[in-house]
Design a protein around this motif. Sequence first.
Motif, short mmCIF file in Angstrom:
data_model
loop_
_atom_site.label_atom_id
_atom_site.label_comp_id
_atom_site.label_asym_id
_atom_site.label_seq_id
_atom_site.Cartn_x
_atom_site.Cartn_y
_atom_site.Cartn_z
N LEU A 13 25.12 108.03 -22.90
CA LEU A 13 24.33 107.80 -24.16
C LEU A 13 22.88 107.78 -24.13
CD1 LEU A 13 26.14 104.73 -25.84
CD2 LEU A 13 26.40 106.99 -26.40
N LEU A 14 22.42 107.75 -22.66
CA LEU A 14 21.03 108.09 -22.66
C LEU A 14 20.68 109.57 -22.91
CD1 LEU A 14 20.91 106.02 -19.28
CD2 LEU A 14 20.13 105.32 -21.27
N THR A 15 21.37 110.22 -22.94
CA THR A 15 21.34 111.49 -23.37
C THR A 15 20.50 111.72 -24.57
OG1 THR A 15 23.36 112.28 -22.31
CG2 THR A 15 22.15 114.01 -23.82
N ALA A 16 20.96 110.65 -25.48
CA ALA A 16 20.47 110.89 -26.83
C ALA A 16 18.97 110.53 -26.91
CB ALA A 16 21.04 109.67 -27.70
N ALA A 17 18.35 110.05 -25.69
CA ALA A 17 17.05 109.82 -25.58
C ALA A 17 16.05 110.83 -26.00
CB ALA A 17 16.63 109.05 -24.30
N LYS A 26 -0.93 119.53 -25.95
CA LYS A 26 -1.16 119.40 -24.60
C LYS A 26 -2.06 118.04 -24.19
CE LYS A 26 0.67 123.12 -22.90
NZ LYS A 26 1.55 123.16 -22.10
N GLU A 27 -2.56 117.42 -25.12
CA GLU A 27 -3.31 116.16 -24.56
C GLU A 27 -2.30 115.09 -24.44
OE1 GLU A 27 -6.27 115.56 -27.36
OE2 GLU A 27 -7.46 117.17 -26.82
N GLN A 28 -0.84 115.20 -24.92
CA GLN A 28 0.04 114.22 -24.98
C GLN A 28 0.64 114.30 -23.42
OE1 GLN A 28 2.18 114.82 -28.41
NE2 GLN A 28 1.24 112.92 -29.27
N ALA A 29 1.04 113.03 -23.04
CA ALA A 29 2.03 112.90 -21.93
C ALA A 29 3.35 113.21 -22.47
CB ALA A 29 1.68 111.64 -21.45
N PRO A 30 4.27 113.50 -21.34
CA PRO A 30 5.74 114.12 -21.81
C PRO A 30 6.50 112.91 -22.77
CG PRO A 30 5.32 114.17 -19.48
CD PRO A 30 4.30 113.67 -19.90
N LYS A 31 6.12 111.80 -22.44
CA LYS A 31 7.16 110.54 -23.13
C LYS A 31 6.29 110.52 -24.88
CE LYS A 31 7.93 105.53 -23.46
NZ LYS A 31 7.76 104.66 -22.62
N GLU A 32 5.13 110.57 -24.70
CA GLU A 32 4.24 110.38 -26.07
C GLU A 32 4.73 111.83 -26.68
OE1 GLU A 32 2.87 107.95 -27.48
OE2 GLU A 32 3.62 107.04 -25.88
N ALA A 33 4.56 112.72 -26.02
CA ALA A 33 5.06 114.15 -26.79
C ALA A 33 6.56 114.17 -27.51
CB ALA A 33 5.11 115.41 -25.98
N LEU A 34 7.46 113.54 -26.90
CA LEU A 34 8.70 113.14 -27.53
C LEU A 34 8.62 112.42 -28.75
CD1 LEU A 34 11.02 113.77 -24.20
CD2 LEU A 34 10.78 115.10 -26.15
N LYS A 35 7.98 111.05 -28.31
CA LYS A 35 7.92 110.17 -29.56
C LYS A 35 7.11 110.85 -30.63
CE LYS A 35 7.10 105.99 -28.41
NZ LYS A 35 6.37 104.80 -28.31
N VAL A 177 15.57 105.70 -34.37
CA VAL A 177 16.55 105.21 -33.46
C VAL A 177 15.86 105.70 -32.19
CG1 VAL A 177 18.64 104.97 -32.19
CG2 VAL A 177 18.58 104.41 -34.73
N LEU A 178 15.73 106.77 -31.93
CA LEU A 178 15.46 107.62 -30.74
C LEU A 178 13.99 107.34 -30.28
CD1 LEU A 178 16.91 111.04 -30.93
CD2 LEU A 178 17.93 109.17 -29.87
N SER A 179 13.05 107.01 -31.24
CA SER A 179 11.79 106.71 -30.92
C SER A 179 11.58 105.33 -30.28
CB SER A 179 10.86 106.66 -32.24
OG SER A 179 9.52 106.26 -32.07
N THR A 180 12.53 104.18 -30.93
CA THR A 180 12.79 103.06 -30.40
C THR A 180 13.43 103.10 -28.99
OG1 THR A 180 13.05 102.01 -32.60
CG2 THR A 180 13.97 100.67 -30.85
N LEU A 181 14.28 103.90 -28.89
CA LEU A 181 15.05 104.34 -27.57
C LEU A 181 14.31 104.43 -26.48
CD1 LEU A 181 17.84 103.65 -26.14
CD2 LEU A 181 18.35 106.05 -26.85
N MET A 182 13.47 105.30 -26.59
CA MET A 182 12.57 106.14 -25.88
C MET A 182 11.28 105.18 -25.53
SD MET A 182 12.22 110.03 -26.58
CE MET A 182 11.59 109.73 -28.26
N GLY A 183 11.04 104.26 -26.48
CA GLY A 183 10.08 103.43 -26.01
C GLY A 183 10.08 102.36 -25.08
N GLU A 184 11.19 102.31 -24.69
CA GLU A 184 11.60 101.13 -23.74
C GLU A 184 11.76 101.75 -22.01
OE1 GLU A 184 12.28 97.96 -24.62
OE2 GLU A 184 11.87 98.62 -26.69
#
Length: 365
Positions: A13-17, A26-35, A177-184
Amino acid sequence: MNKKWGLSAAALLLTAAVILPGCANKEQAPKEALKSAAVKATALNSYEMKSKLVINNLTIDAPASGESDATAAQVLSMLKNADVTIDGVYQAEPMQTELTLVLNLKGDMTMSFTIPMVITAEKVYVKVPSIPFLPLPETVVGKFIELDLKELAEQEGTEWNPAAVDTQKMQKLFNEVLSTLMGEYDEETYFEDIKPKDAALPEGVEAEQVVQFKVTDDNVKEALTILVNNALPKIIDILGKQEYKEMLNIDAADLAKAKEELQSSDSRAEFDKGLADLGTYLTINQFYLNTAINKDDYPVYQDLLMDIKVNDPDNGENVSLSVTASNQYSKINEEQTFIIGIPQGEDVITLDELQQEFGSTGITY
């Protein structure tokens, strides 16, 4: 064994993240880019897509069990290197989607069949394919079965809920849901930028940024702990919002019960015990998903690799599974061309007519 398999499945299920559009600032880090993509994705009003799933390896080693072994071997032979492709076109207004699914089976019983589908706000049309091992009446092969979602709801004694097929609202839920999931999840542990030239992108895909989400044998226990203890309770709260409860027809009492059970001391103790033994039955060889984003901040390609092994030391059963999958998007927010269109006239058959056709041939439907 069921609990062990369930915990292993939870890892997937982690794939869903990371299965969502990304933002290539380009100023965003990977996690922030996805969020940031959770907001950007709401602007996807139309697109073409190409998806593919390939079973690279599926091996089951288990104690001999007689005749069933031959059947299992035949099924495994068909599934190994089997692939499913889906080509589709989507637009939000008016809601219309058409998909063409192609299933290719390999091994001694090599076969391939195609299933076109059309989806509108109130109806689903599925074309009846010609399947070698399924004796379908010739009068229905090639016809589109019309499924009237409103009529089906009435037949089941439930109220028709147009929100259930509200793709934009569903997308909003998905993104929340994904934004919440990735935030953890910790960025340094689970996310990283991949140079586009090193991402093995297919020809024609131009990316400014590629973000990878990865789970390994070293961090899978932590990843599952975060999923169960931190993310899932928050996701249940999201599902409990009025707009989503109505769309999904979810009972608030059921959500409250699910959250209570998830956080109960017995459930925690059982989860901790299974997690402690995880290394004895789950091995992650590779598990990652890359999201490639173009210069306009839209996702144009995603690819997943999952290579795992699940063991059951109690009965000596071992399963190896390797799967690759990809999604490619194009013509984002452009005017779309629908090749199939909305089936009409003699090309369409209702469920009642389908039952009659089966009845006339003596086949139980």
